[in-house]
Design a protein around this motif. Structure first.
Motif, PDB file in Angstrom:
ATOM      1  N   UNK A  91      36.475  39.120  48.637  1.00 52.45           N
ATOM      2  CA  UNK A  91      36.792  39.006  50.072  1.00 52.45           C
ATOM      3  C   UNK A  91      36.619  37.565  50.557  1.00 52.45           C
ATOM      4  N   UNK A  92      35.578  36.890  50.107  1.00 54.00           N
ATOM      5  CA  UNK A  92      35.332  35.513  50.536  1.00 54.00           C
ATOM      6  C   UNK A  92      36.427  34.577  50.034  1.00 54.00           C
ATOM      7  N   UNK A  93      36.948  34.852  48.842  1.00 52.47           N
ATOM      8  CA  UNK A  93      37.961  33.970  48.262  1.00 52.47           C
ATOM      9  C   UNK A  93      39.376  34.292  48.720  1.00 52.47           C
ATOM     10  N   UNK A  94      39.704  35.586  48.788  1.00 49.59           N
ATOM     11  CA  UNK A  94      41.096  35.968  49.011  1.00 49.59           C
ATOM     12  C   UNK A  94      41.316  36.708  50.322  1.00 49.59           C
ATOM     13  N   UNK A  95      40.309  37.398  50.816  1.00 44.80           N
ATOM     14  CA  UNK A  95      40.416  38.070  52.097  1.00 44.80           C
ATOM     15  C   UNK A  95      41.266  39.320  52.131  1.00 44.80           C
ATOM     16  N   UNK A  96      41.856  39.737  51.023  1.00 39.65           N
ATOM     17  CA  UNK A  96      42.659  40.960  51.022  1.00 39.65           C
ATOM     18  C   UNK A  96      42.308  41.804  49.810  1.00 39.65           C
ATOM     19  N   UNK A  97      43.079  42.857  49.576  1.00 38.53           N
ATOM     20  CA  UNK A  97      42.753  43.776  48.488  1.00 38.53           C
ATOM     21  C   UNK A  97      43.412  43.422  47.164  1.00 38.53           C
ATOM     22  N   UNK A  98      44.294  42.433  47.134  1.00 39.88           N
ATOM     23  CA  UNK A  98      44.962  42.104  45.877  1.00 39.88           C
ATOM     24  C   UNK A  98      44.085  41.189  45.032  1.00 39.88           C
ATOM     25  N   UNK A  99      44.149  41.341  43.736  1.00 45.63           N
ATOM     26  CA  UNK A  99      43.451  40.448  42.826  1.00 45.63           C
ATOM     27  C   UNK A  99      41.991  40.769  42.597  1.00 45.63           C
ATOM     28  N   UNK A 100      41.524  41.953  42.984  1.00 49.00           N
ATOM     29  CA  UNK A 100      40.123  42.332  42.773  1.00 49.00           C
ATOM     30  C   UNK A 100      39.755  42.250  41.304  1.00 49.00           C
ATOM     31  N   UNK A 101      40.645  42.734  40.447  1.00 48.55           N
ATOM     32  CA  UNK A 101      40.327  42.733  39.017  1.00 48.55           C
ATOM     33  C   UNK A 101      40.217  41.311  38.460  1.00 48.55           C
ATOM     34  N   UNK A 102      40.928  40.367  39.067  1.00 45.80           N
ATOM     35  CA  UNK A 102      40.810  38.968  38.645  1.00 45.80           C
ATOM     36  C   UNK A 102      39.406  38.455  38.943  1.00 45.80           C
ATOM     37  N   UNK A 103      38.895  38.747  40.138  1.00 45.08           N
ATOM     38  CA  UNK A 103      37.537  38.330  40.493  1.00 45.08           C
ATOM     39  C   UNK A 103      36.520  38.988  39.565  1.00 45.08           C
ATOM     40  N   UNK A 104      36.720  40.260  39.260  1.00 47.72           N
ATOM     41  CA  UNK A 104      35.824  40.974  38.352  1.00 47.72           C
ATOM     42  C   UNK A 104      35.822  40.323  36.971  1.00 47.72           C
ATOM     43  N   UNK A 105      36.987  40.061  36.436  1.00 45.01           N
ATOM     44  CA  UNK A 105      37.100  39.454  35.105  1.00 45.01           C
ATOM     45  C   UNK A 105      36.464  38.063  35.094  1.00 45.01           C
ATOM     46  N   UNK A 106      36.721  37.274  36.145  1.00 44.85           N
ATOM     47  CA  UNK A 106      36.141  35.934  36.219  1.00 44.85           C
ATOM     48  C   UNK A 106      34.610  36.001  36.215  1.00 44.85           C
ATOM     49  N   UNK A 107      34.043  36.906  36.991  1.00 40.97           N
ATOM     50  CA  UNK A 107      32.588  37.042  37.033  1.00 40.97           C
ATOM     51  C   UNK A 107      32.040  37.507  35.686  1.00 40.97           C
ATOM     52  N   UNK A 108      32.765  38.377  34.994  1.00 34.27           N
ATOM     53  CA  UNK A 108      32.332  38.811  33.668  1.00 34.27           C
ATOM     54  C   UNK A 108      32.338  37.644  32.685  1.00 34.27           C
ATOM     55  N   UNK A 109      33.384  36.826  32.725  1.00 37.44           N
ATOM     56  CA  UNK A 109      33.468  35.644  31.855  1.00 37.44           C
ATOM     57  C   UNK A 109      32.349  34.672  32.196  1.00 37.44           C
ATOM     58  N   UNK A 110      32.129  34.446  33.490  1.00 41.22           N
ATOM     59  CA  UNK A 110      31.085  33.525  33.919  1.00 41.22           C
ATOM     60  C   UNK A 110      29.702  34.024  33.503  1.00 41.22           C
ATOM     61  N   UNK A 111      29.506  35.328  33.517  1.00 41.20           N
ATOM     62  CA  UNK A 111      28.238  35.906  33.060  1.00 41.20           C
ATOM     63  C   UNK A 111      28.059  35.624  31.570  1.00 41.20           C
ATOM     64  N   UNK A 112      29.113  35.792  30.812  1.00 40.81           N
ATOM     65  CA  UNK A 112      29.057  35.501  29.384  1.00 40.81           C
ATOM     66  C   UNK A 112      28.771  34.039  29.093  1.00 40.81           C
ATOM     67  N   UNK A 113      29.245  33.154  29.971  1.00 38.99           N
ATOM     68  CA  UNK A 113      29.007  31.718  29.812  1.00 38.99           C
ATOM     69  C   UNK A 113      27.629  31.291  30.308  1.00 38.99           C
ATOM     70  N   UNK A 114      26.939  32.190  31.002  1.00 41.24           N
ATOM     71  CA  UNK A 114      25.635  31.853  31.547  1.00 41.24           C
ATOM     72  C   UNK A 114      25.679  31.187  32.904  1.00 41.24           C
ATOM     73  N   UNK A 115      26.837  31.192  33.563  1.00 47.32           N
ATOM     74  CA  UNK A 115      26.959  30.551  34.878  1.00 47.32           C
ATOM     75  C   UNK A 115      26.445  31.425  36.012  1.00 47.32           C
TER      76      UNK A 115
END
Length: 131
Positions: free
Chosen positions: A34-58
């Motif tokens: 919501x903070x980045x896109x403000x709408x309902x599209x692309x939720x899975x992109x945010x989820x995937x990015x956070x999963x990758x970032x978790x794997x990277x230790x960020x």
């Protein structure tokens, strides 16, 4: 398995997410989205990015709630330092002076407050050379 300590500098998309987490402290995927896109599209992109970032230790992930809560595992200042060090090396041949001169000579001149902060830093740096 726990995430590894952060080693790589974040991508532009990862920096955008980190900025949200630094501002909010912690957030669910939906709140980041919501903070980045403000709408309902692309939720899975945010989820995937956070999963990758978790794997990277960020980011850290709290899995105790139904909706996982993420927080930055790297500080803003440490990230700024890492990115700036890389930028100085890659683009300015390791010269801090070239970076500063380019930044101060840009299209947007520094404000009086910024110049005062820069003078204070220069005075502090000069003082540490003579100590």
């Amino acid at each position: 398995m726990s995430p590894r300590p952060p080693s790589a500098k974040p991508t532009e998309a990862e920096l955008a997410i980190l900025k949200v987490l630094w501002e909010l402290g912690e957030a669910t995927v939906r709140e980041v989205h919501q903070a980045l896109y403000g709408d309902d599209s692309g939720y899975t992109t945010a989820l995937k990015m956070l999963q990758v970032m978790h794997g990277k230790g960020l980011v850290r992930r709290d899995e105790n709630q139904r909706a996982h809560v993420y927080s930055a595992s790297v500080s803003k200042s440490a990230t700024q330092k890492r990115v700036m060090t890389d930028l100085v090396q890659r683009l300015f041949d390791g010269s801090n002076a070239q970076l500063v001169m380019r930044a101060l000579g840009g299209e947007q001149p520094p404000s009086s407050e910024e110049l005062a902060q820069i003078r204070q830093l220069l005075d502090r740096l000069e003082g540490s050379d003579h100590a």
